[in-house]
Scaffold this motif. Structure first.
Motif, short mmCIF file in Angstrom:
data_model
loop_
_atom_site.label_atom_id
_atom_site.label_comp_id
_atom_site.label_asym_id
_atom_site.label_seq_id
_atom_site.Cartn_x
_atom_site.Cartn_y
_atom_site.Cartn_z
N TRP A 209 0.83 -1.22 0.00
CA TRP A 209 0.00 0.00 0.00
C TRP A 209 0.86 1.25 0.00
O TRP A 209 0.51 2.26 -0.62
CB TRP A 209 -0.96 0.00 1.19
N SER A 212 2.17 1.69 -3.57
CA SER A 212 1.20 2.06 -4.61
C SER A 212 0.44 3.34 -4.27
O SER A 212 -0.36 3.80 -5.07
CB SER A 212 0.21 0.91 -4.83
N HIS A 213 0.67 3.92 -3.09
CA HIS A 213 -0.10 5.11 -2.70
C HIS A 213 0.17 6.27 -3.66
O HIS A 213 1.32 6.60 -3.93
CB HIS A 213 0.27 5.50 -1.26
N ALA A 235 4.72 -1.42 -8.37
CA ALA A 235 3.61 -0.65 -7.78
C ALA A 235 3.88 0.84 -7.87
O ALA A 235 2.94 1.65 -7.98
CB ALA A 235 3.40 -1.07 -6.33
N GLY A 238 2.52 3.51 -10.74
CA GLY A 238 1.21 4.18 -10.79
C GLY A 238 1.32 5.70 -10.79
O GLY A 238 0.62 6.37 -11.55
N ARG B 258 7.22 -0.41 -15.22
CA ARG B 258 6.76 -1.75 -14.83
C ARG B 258 7.62 -2.82 -15.47
O ARG B 258 7.98 -3.82 -14.86
CB ARG B 258 5.30 -1.94 -15.26
#
Lengths: 271, 491
Positions: A209, A212-213, A235, A238, B258
């Motif tokens: 978390w 990816s925050h 992550a 993002g 990614r």
């Protein structure tokens, strides 16, 4: 006469300048204590607190930040005996606490030199004044290594604060007490509420978390394992947060600038 | 006697003068019918046996057939670069510098040829390729050549090591300049390169490959593999590529992040933007108008740091818009090879469709569109300089990167509101500030969450000046001392 009955401490999370239990009500056993097991919501609340604290902290003068970092060293020095016993006493504990104090002092003296070491005036081919200065990245997430639990955290925390960032840090999972006690040092060290938020809990639960925050700008993944790092980097895509891997090294200006952005400003020269 | 009201003549749009065509000569330029890959210092036919056409966007004519590199080709290129790395990284730094100085000089010697090919292949006005792209590319090589034997002074007291093979993927908006931004610092720091140019603008990279031969650069130090996104992905993903540098869209930047996650590659990304160009009421308006026009219509708006959101203080919104519309009417749109052209051709059909789609969304969402009357050539890809007023922050044209000659105008009342609106974007590449007040310039510059702030100017570039983004505009800096660091391991 009856033996003195000890007053025991409940260890808590440190969020937004306050000492709180996990909103989840959960705890886990570590070092003989029940330690809060932070939840995803605790993590999100910490990021909000850090984001709210960032404008004020980053706008402090470098000199003021240096004063506060130095006061943190003073507070740690005053609790030296407490940390020695928390870390098991003996020579290794002494070395760790002394190195942690030295780290705060070293970075306290660096705050107002970062821009001079890492900034430049750029001689562009035209009538412009052009300069580049380092600025804090924003909200930085970090993972403390399992060991050494105090120095491993301080070696990452101090450079991040030196550069003017706000931090959400995950304490060592098996040895969280030093980090949670460091929160008491920070709170009495004049550090504004929310600039550092310290969470104990399960790294495997919280790290995804944090990585990816969308409101975390950078992540110090120096203490991550290789598989963890791969997941963190994925992550982090993002919001393209910066993933840095601070190594266990002596304090350095590079440890500070790794969590900073560079801004270049142009202005014409003329009459 | 009452003063007779003088009719105001708009000299700029009602000029009696006609411009004659002023085409740049092209007879000194030779474009081959087809181009091979440049691997290990030689031009080699692609293993894939496939080729694709590169088109002049101003005429829709095919300029040349270009090789499409497949996995085997990319592997050869990376192997060649890895072989060359062993000696290039250990070469006496002074010698390394001299090779890079040679590259700079050769670009200067062939400057006009490169400018013309750049304009034919990409559609940008010749005055820009001639006066901006090519001179800056040469300057970039010259600047980093000088660093090659001075690296120990760049980061004192630390041990510096080059990384290895750098895989570099560059965009179509400034083809040779982006090549220079990538290749020059990589070579100066002792790395070797596999470069993948954009599929719509590969030609100047192929001319640069010739230049590498002319400079007698050791084989394999620079390799050029042409192709589309898939080829780029192969370069980025190759296990022996230790460093990835990409300039392009934020969308592709995230894909690359990614793709290389956990692979131990060093990564720098220079991505999209939605820059605010902020004009305060005390700004010199005529200068500001020039800056706004340069900010968004330079290179047809195909600029990642374009000032695509104009924030105007409410008190001067009307006069500024009036001046801006008059100025838009004087922009000469058309043949990129004409020396008077201000706005050239849109780089590709695909990009034109993207711009058209976003402009349509602006109209649908309720913004008011303005385009000056101007004739467009019958063939080729063109888009009129466009300006939207009545734009809300929620409109797509205020949020998304259009990458075309389209300006969205918003207003503000206080400096605090300007800061709030300017930073209200996931991007953070650049910002512009126009005001006569020095303290306000510095106050604004401090608050812009952007890597480059132009105050009372816009779209200036220099090899000594670090460039790169905050937030989702990417990370790492190109240019200046800071531009060395992404290519070095610092122990």
């Amino acid at each position: 006469m009856a033996e003195r009955l000890e007053v025991r401490k409940t260890y808590k999370l440190y969020m937004g300048g306050q000492f709180v239990r996990s909103e989840s009500g959960r705890s886990y056993a570590a070092e003989g204590f029940n330690v809060p097991r932070a939840s995803r919501k605790d993590l999100r609340d910490s990021v909000r607190a850090a984001r709210a604290a960032f404008p004020g902290w980053s706008a402090r003068t470098a000199m003021n930040r240096g004063q506060i970092l130095y006061r943190i060293a003073e507070m740690l020095e005053g609790r030296r005996a407490q940390f020695l016993s928390l870390l098991g006493g003996g020579r290794p504990a002494g070395r760790q606490v002394d190195a942690a104090i030295a780290t705060w002092v070293w970075y306290a003296g660096l705050t107002d030199k970062v821009a001079q070491l890492a900034g430049t005036v750029n001689p562009v081919a035209g009538p412009y004044f052009n300069f580049t200065i380092p600025e804090p990245t924003g909200v930085v997430g970090m993972v403390a290594p399992e060991e050494p639990p105090l120095l491993g955290l301080v070696a990452r925390l101090a450079p991040a604060l030196c550069g003017g960032n706000a931090v959400v840090a995950l304490a060592s999972e098996p040895l969280p007490l030093a980090a949670l006690t460091l929160a008491e040092v920070l709170a009495t060290g004049d550090l504004p509420p929310g600039v550092v938020n310290l969470l104990s809990g399960r790294r495997a639960e919280l790290l995804p978390w944090l990585a990816s925050h969308m409101d975390v700008n950078a992540l110090d993944a120096g203490a991550c394992t290789d598989p963890e790092l791969a997941a963190v980097e994925e992550a982090a895509a993002g919001n393209l947060k910066r993933v840095v891997r601070q190594r266990e090294v002596q304090p350095s200006p590079q440890a500070v600038t790794a969590l900073m952005e560079f801004k270049t400003v142009w202005h014409p020269i003329g009459v | 006697m009452a003063l007779a009201k003088r009719p105001t003549t708009d000299l700029t749009t009602q000029t009696p003068f006609q411009y004659e065509a002023a085409p740049e000569a092209v007879d000194h330029v030779r474009i081959a019918g087809s181009y091979d890959l440049f691997i290990g210092g030689r031009f080699v036919a692609p293993h894939s046996r496939k080729r694709f056409a590169t088109v002049n966007p101003a005429t829709e004519e095919t300029l040349a057939q270009v090789a499409e590199a497949d996995e085997v080709d990319v592997d050869h290129a990376v192997k060649a670069a890895a072989n060359a790395f062993r000696s290039w990284s250990r070469l006496d730094p002074g010698r390394r510098a001299r090779y890079i100085f040679r590259l700079s000089r050769l670009i200067q010697e062939r400057a006009r040829e490169l400018a013309v090919v750049e304009t034919m292949d990409g559609g940008k006005p010749i005055k820009e390729s001639r006066d901006v792209d090519i001179p800056l590319a040469a300057a970039h090589f010259f600047y980093y050549a000088g660093w090659a034997d001075k690296l120990e002074w760049a980061v004192p007291n630390r041990r510096l090591r080059p990384l290895g093979v750098a895989g570099q993927v560059i965009p179509w908006n400034f083809p040779l300049l982006m090549l220079a931004w990538k290749v020059a610092p990589a070579l100066a720091t002792g790395n070797t390169v596999v470069l993948k140019p954009a599929e719509t603008t590969p030609l100047t990279a192929m001319l640069f490959a010739e230049i590498c031969q002319q400079a007698e650069l050791p084989p394999g130090v620079v390799n050029v593999v042409t192709g589309a996104g898939q080829t780029g992905s192969m370069v980025v993903g190759h296990p022996e590529v230790r460093k990835v540098a990409f300039t392009g869209s934020t969308e592709v930047g995230k894909l690359i992040r990614r793709q290389v996650a956990g692979r131990g590659k060093r990564l720098t990304l220079e991505l999209g933007g939605k820059a605010a160009n902020i004009v305060f009421e005390d700004a010199p308006l005529d200068q500001a108008v020039e800056g706004v026009v340069n900010g968004i219509y330079f290179n047809q708006g195909h600029v990642c740091c374009a000032g695509s959101r104009l924030l105007v203080q409410e008190s001067i919104l009307e006069p500024l818009l009036q001046k801006l519309k008059v100025r838009l009417g004087t922009l000469r749109v058309g043949d990129p090879l004409d020396k008077n052209t201000d706005v050239g051709a849109i780089n590709s059909k695909q990009q034109l469709e993207k711009i058209e789609g976003l402009v349509e969304s602006g109209i649908e969402e309720g913004a008011e569109v303005y385009q000056p009357p101007c004739e467009l050539p019958a063939r080729g890809y063109w888009f009129r300089p466009t300006l939207f007023t009545g734009v809300a922050q929620s409109h797509r044209i205020a949020r998304e990167e259009i990458f075309g000659p389209v300006l969205s105008v918003l207003s503000f009342r206080t400096p605090e509101e300007a800061v709030e609106k300017a930073n209200n974007t996931p991007y953070g590449l650049s910002a512009g500030v126009w005001t006569d007040k020095g303290s306000r310039i510095l106050w604004m510059a401090e608050r812009m969450r952007a890597g480059v702030v132009w105050a009372n100017t816009y779209n200036r570039f220099d090899p000594t000046s670090p460039f790169g983004g905050y937030k989702e505009s990417g990370f790492g800096r190109e240019g200046g001392l800071h531009g060395l660091l992404p290519y070095l391991d610092v122990d």
